[in-house]
Design a protein around this motif. Structure first.
Motif, PDB file in Angstrom:
ATOM      1  N   MET A  99       0.817  -1.199   0.000  1.00 30.96           N
ATOM      2  CA  MET A  99       0.000   0.000   0.000  1.00 30.96           C
ATOM      3  C   MET A  99       0.856   1.256   0.000  1.00 30.96           C
ATOM      4  SD  MET A  99      -2.710  -1.222   2.872  1.00 30.96           S
ATOM      5  CE  MET A  99      -3.524   0.363   2.909  1.00 30.96           C
ATOM      6  N   THR A 101       0.319   5.225   0.776  1.00 35.79           N
ATOM      7  CA  THR A 101      -0.581   6.261   1.280  1.00 35.79           C
ATOM      8  C   THR A 101       0.053   7.610   0.949  1.00 35.79           C
ATOM      9  OG1 THR A 101      -1.296   4.810   3.071  1.00 35.79           O
ATOM     10  CG2 THR A 101      -1.798   7.159   3.277  1.00 35.79           C
TER      11      THR A 101
ATOM     12  N   GLU B  44      -5.713   8.040  -3.907  1.00 35.60           N
ATOM     13  CA  GLU B  44      -6.181   7.233  -2.776  1.00 35.60           C
ATOM     14  C   GLU B  44      -6.370   5.793  -3.242  1.00 35.60           C
ATOM     15  OE1 GLU B  44      -8.811  10.603  -0.376  1.00 35.60           O
ATOM     16  OE2 GLU B  44      -9.814   9.067  -1.571  1.00 35.60           O
ATOM     17  N   ILE B  56      -6.915  -6.395  -0.800  1.00 32.74           N
ATOM     18  CA  ILE B  56      -7.303  -5.203  -0.053  1.00 32.74           C
ATOM     19  C   ILE B  56      -8.450  -4.495  -0.780  1.00 32.74           C
ATOM     20  CG2 ILE B  56      -6.580  -2.886   0.711  1.00 32.74           C
ATOM     21  CD1 ILE B  56      -3.803  -4.006   1.182  1.00 32.74           C
ATOM     22  N   GLU B  58     -10.417  -1.018   0.141  1.00 33.83           N
ATOM     23  CA  GLU B  58     -10.407   0.092   1.089  1.00 33.83           C
ATOM     24  C   GLU B  58     -11.812   0.663   1.281  1.00 33.83           C
ATOM     25  OE1 GLU B  58      -7.188   1.856   2.735  1.00 33.83           O
ATOM     26  OE2 GLU B  58      -7.484  -0.319   2.773  1.00 33.83           O
ATOM     27  N   SER B  59     -12.752  -0.229   1.639  1.00 33.82           N
ATOM     28  CA  SER B  59     -14.136   0.199   1.909  1.00 33.82           C
ATOM     29  C   SER B  59     -14.736   0.979   0.744  1.00 33.82           C
ATOM     30  CB  SER B  59     -14.199   1.061   3.179  1.00 33.82           C
ATOM     31  OG  SER B  59     -13.663   0.360   4.266  1.00 33.82           O
TER      32      SER B  59
END
Lengths: 112, 117
Positions: A99, A101, B44, B56, B58-59
């Protein structure tokens, strides 16, 4: 992953070195510092990463302070094509997924 | 070849339409990602696929439906979107999505600019 703080914007004269700072005071021992940049209307582009030691590649140099709480990306001879948003990212490598961010980044304007 | 390609470059769709975004890489990478980027904001993360399995989410709302038909392709199916979903949708890939063997570089495509009317 640790939070990063970068200046919102910076200017640099063409041909001069561009020094982009990043503060990551909450970084932990197993977190890497990554830099990506995004030129207008393009996808982000990987620049460099490091853990503890200073790193250099064909694009840039990364200087990490001894306490690892901050770092500086150096573009040694900035050109107009280096105008972009530069993102400093701190992350842990883990098995759940790679990931990234992104924080707010620094908008670097290289001027003639 | 370090290229990630995305089609289409631009897409305009109504709120009742169904459309799909496509992403392709031929670097032998086993991890692929969807990111969403609103104007003047950072990207994002939405989804991560690792070895063709969703690892994954992410909602993300169900009106976005990812699909990974094989290790080179990643789709994002869109249905009943809202105007606030208008954004640049970025695809990325990396070696294997974090197996613990070391750091990875993510390679991004140029994105699909989506406008929902």
């Amino acid at each position: 992953d640790a939070k990063t703080t970068q200046p919102t914007s910076m200017d640099c004269a063409e041909g001069r070195a561009a020094n982009l700072p990043c503060n990551h005071s909450t970084i932990s021992g197993n977190e890497y510092v990554y830099w990506y940049r995004q030129i207008h209307s393009q996808g982000p582009q990987y620049i460099i990463h490091g853990l503890k030691n200073n790193e250099t590649n064909e694009m840039a140099s990364l200087i990490i302070t001894e306490d690892r709480k901050s770092s500086t990306l150096i573009l040694p001879h900035a050109t107009l094509r280096d105008t972009a948003v530069y993102y400093c990212i701190v992350r842990v490598v883990h098995n759940a997924g790679n990931m990234l961010t992104f924080g707010g980044g620094t908008r670097l304007m290289v001027k003639p | 070849d370090t290229e990630v390609t995305q089609t289409p470059k631009h897409l305009v769709m109504g709120m009742t339409n169904k459309k799909s975004l496509k992403c392709e890489q031929h670097m032998g990478h086993r991890a692929m990602y969807w990111y969403k980027q609103k104007a003047k904001k950072p990207p994002e993360l939405m989804f991560v696929y690792s070895y063709e399995k969703l690892s994954i989410n992410e909602s993300v709302p169900s009106r976005f439906s990812p699909e990974c038909p094989n290790s080179s392709l990643l789709n994002l199916h869109l249905h009943a979107l809202q105007p606030e979903d208008s954004a640049l949708y970025l695809c990325a890939s990396s070696q294997d999505g974090g197996s613990g063997r070391g750091v990875e570089t993510q390679y991004f495509g140029p994105g699909t600019r989506l406008l929902v009317l």
